[in-house]
Write an enzyme that holds these catalytic residues in place. Structure first.
Site, PDB file in Angstrom:
ATOM      1  N   ARG A 157       0.857  -1.198   0.000  1.00  0.00           N
ATOM      2  CA  ARG A 157       0.000   0.000   0.000  1.00  0.00           C
ATOM      3  C   ARG A 157       0.887   1.240   0.000  1.00  0.00           C
ATOM      4  O   ARG A 157       1.500   1.580   0.999  1.00  0.00           O
ATOM      5  CB  ARG A 157      -0.929   0.011   1.214  1.00  0.00           C
ATOM      6  CG  ARG A 157      -1.762   1.287   1.290  1.00  0.00           C
ATOM      7  CD  ARG A 157      -3.003   1.173   2.152  1.00  0.00           C
ATOM      8  NE  ARG A 157      -2.731   1.022   3.561  1.00  0.00           N
ATOM      9  CZ  ARG A 157      -3.660   1.141   4.524  1.00  0.00           C
ATOM     10  NH1 ARG A 157      -4.922   1.423   4.197  1.00  0.00           N
ATOM     11  NH2 ARG A 157      -3.351   0.964   5.796  1.00  0.00           N
ATOM     12  N   ASP A 441      -3.992   3.255  14.082  1.00  0.00           N
ATOM     13  CA  ASP A 441      -3.184   3.840  13.020  1.00  0.00           C
ATOM     14  C   ASP A 441      -3.704   5.232  12.720  1.00  0.00           C
ATOM     15  O   ASP A 441      -4.522   5.773  13.475  1.00  0.00           O
ATOM     16  CB  ASP A 441      -3.153   2.937  11.785  1.00  0.00           C
ATOM     17  CG  ASP A 441      -4.519   2.772  11.115  1.00  0.00           C
ATOM     18  OD1 ASP A 441      -5.465   3.509  11.454  1.00  0.00           O
ATOM     19  OD2 ASP A 441      -4.641   1.900  10.230  1.00  0.00           O
TER      20      ASP A 441
END
Length: 525
Positions: A157, A441
């Site tokens: 990613r 996150d």
């Protein structure tokens, strides 16, 4: 091209003249379009703030009505029942590949703090892992890849279109973080993956329109052309994690159809995007505190049902959301309650037709696999479950006001506490942080600060204390939460002072920061 970051040990193996020239070519050919698309986001935001709404696009109705399918699943992506996510540090790389999951989302984005060291060493770790030369030692423990084991398929990613890599400039301008992360991995590892019978695969974050997907597709075509890789070798799964993208799922798949590997329900960033896009609309789009918003809320249910229906209609994988729980070695009762919730969540997803799901910790791989095994059996996926009974309207996706739940002082304090702890860790170079038995996150930090921003402007009265949420109340709670954190071992006063200053900027300022990672990155060396 100029390298502004230090050339540390082994960086010359990644930042080769040939690799940098490849990134520079992509930057020069595609960055102007990237900037135009970011400007288009601001135009759309102004329309929403002025009273506009989101809907399925009339100009792309032919695509939604058309008879087309994406490319068939690529080698190593046929079975995705368990995907583990995590940053690209050396220990996580080894643990993720050894975890027993089918896929590892190797994350340069929300679970990664984009220090110069992390950005380049992450690329080294991926290359070393593919060469099976990676190892790691810490605290008397050693980590290495399992011999003769079938390792998880790597899916990288890169950073979103809005982020840059300031340590590399092309023609005097910082390079796109997306193109930097993608370009270096593709240059060094595409052929390595092909030689292993797989390919260069990606997760694409934060897109807000099919035109942004079209840009990625054009980057893929050009990158394959430049390196002589057969067209269609790249495969990409798109995270549907912004509110506008939920209304363009079919169009996004269509733009990437020769390179598509499916869609993912990025639930945490999706909630953040709901708040961000309609932040000026008062209580019409007001969410309860984040821990009260479950996937069974009507608007979230509509989003996931539509995602599965859309993917399977077009032959694409539908991948479920994150199980963020971090098992405790000391508290079996906490584990018992949390694991029951994880099992229920994965049972819902597998029953709805998802082909796989995410976990944040290796200890959750067996539970997710067990649940999906019970539905899939020997089949690699559920692409044959077309979910033709699903019918989702724009009104269903917009039904935020039907979400049950309260806003309490406990919820407000939790938002402050999580954001402070996360930002302190992020500024120190850690992007995936275990806080109160959850892997946090950037997405959860975004929800925390954006909710507070919205609650202040909506003059929310807390359900348990009747206090109205104001800047003054939040500032007092920040002081109190910092005092609690200061009593803990390892407290770093300077780091938390930086975190508090950043948090106040993104949660309390009148102007809403589009992403907290932008001012945070500006503070980073």
């Amino acid at each position: 091209m100029e390298i502004k970051g230090p050339m540390l040990e082994r960086f010359d193996e990644i930042l080769t003249p040939e690799a940098l020239a490849f990134v520079a070519t992509l930057q020069r050919e595609f960055d102007a379009r990237r900037l135009e698309l970011l400007d288009a986001r601001q135009v759309k935001q102004a329309e929403l703030s002025a009273g506009g709404t989101l809907d399925f696009l009339p100009e792309t109705a032919e695509i939604r009505a058309g008879d087309w399918r994406v490319a068939p699943p690529a080698p190593g992506l046929e079975d995705r029942r368990v995907e583990i996510t995590g940053p690209v540090d050396r220990k996580m790389t080894i643990n993720a590949l050894n975890s027993g999951a089918q896929v590892w989302l190797a994350d340069f984005e929300d679970a990664n703090s984009p220090t110069w060291d992390n950005a380049v060493n992450g690329q080294l770790n991926l290359r070393d892992a593919l060469d099976r030369t990676i190892d790691f030692s810490s605290g008397g423990k050693s980590y290495a890849l399992k011999d003769d084991a079938e390792l998880a398929t790597v899916v990288v990613r890169p950073r979103g279109w809005h982020l840059t890599e300031k340590h590399i400039t092309v023609d005097g301008k910082p390079v796109s973080g997306s193109l930097f992360d993608f370009g270096l991995y593709f240059f060094h590892c595409a052929q390595r993956q092909i030689d292993k019978g797989k390919g260069p695969y990606f997760y694409l974050p934060k897109m807000e329109s099919h035109l942004e997907a079209r840009l990625w597709n054009d980057v893929f075509v050009r990158a394959q052309e430049l390196l002589g890789i057969p067209q269609g070798t790249i495969r990409a799964t798109v995270l549907i994690e912004t509110y506008p993208a939920a209304f363009e799922m079919e169009e996004i798949l269509y733009e990437l159809r020769d390179h598509s590997a499916g869609l993912n329900a990025g639930r945490w960033d999706y909630l953040f995007s709901v708040i961000k896009k309609f932040r000026t609309r008062g209580r019409e789009f007001l969410l309860p505190e984040r821990n009260a918003v479950t996937m069974t809320a009507p608007f979230m249910r509509a989003y996931t049902e539509l995602l599965v229906r859309t993917c399977h209609k077009r032959g694409a994988h539908a991948i479920g959301g994150m199980a963020a729980f971090i098992p405790s070695r000391r508290d079996p009762e906490v584990n018992k309650v949390a694991l029951e919730k994880v099992r229920a969540d994965k049972t819902r997803e597998s029953g709805d037709g998802f082909d796989g799901s995410w976990v944040a910790h290796p200890d959750l791989v067996p539970i997710c696999r067990e649940v999906f095994d019970s539905v899939l059996g020997e089949r690699p996926n559920q692409l044959d479950r077309l979910r033709e009974e699903v019918s989702v309207s724009a009104a269903d996706l917009l039904a935020v006001s039907k979400t049950p739940g309260e806003i309490t002082e406990g919820g407000l304090r939790n938002n402050v506490d999580v954001a402070l702890r996360y930002l302190a860790a992020w500024m120190a170079g850690s992007g995936a942080v275990a806080i109160h038995n959850l892997m946090e996150d950037a997405a959860t930090a975004e929800i925390s600060r954006s909710q507070i921003w919205q609650w202040i402007r909506s003059e929310i009265r807390l359900a348990d204390t009747s206090a109205v949420v104001t800047k003054e109340l939040v500032e007092r709670i920040i002081t109190e939460e910092l005092a609690e954190i200061a009593a803990e071992p390892g407290y770093d006063e300077e780091r938390y002072a930086q975190a508090a200053a950043l948090f106040k900027e993104v949660a309390l300022d009148d102007d809403f920061a589009e992403f907290l990672t932008l001012p945070a990155y500006a503070r980073m060396p």
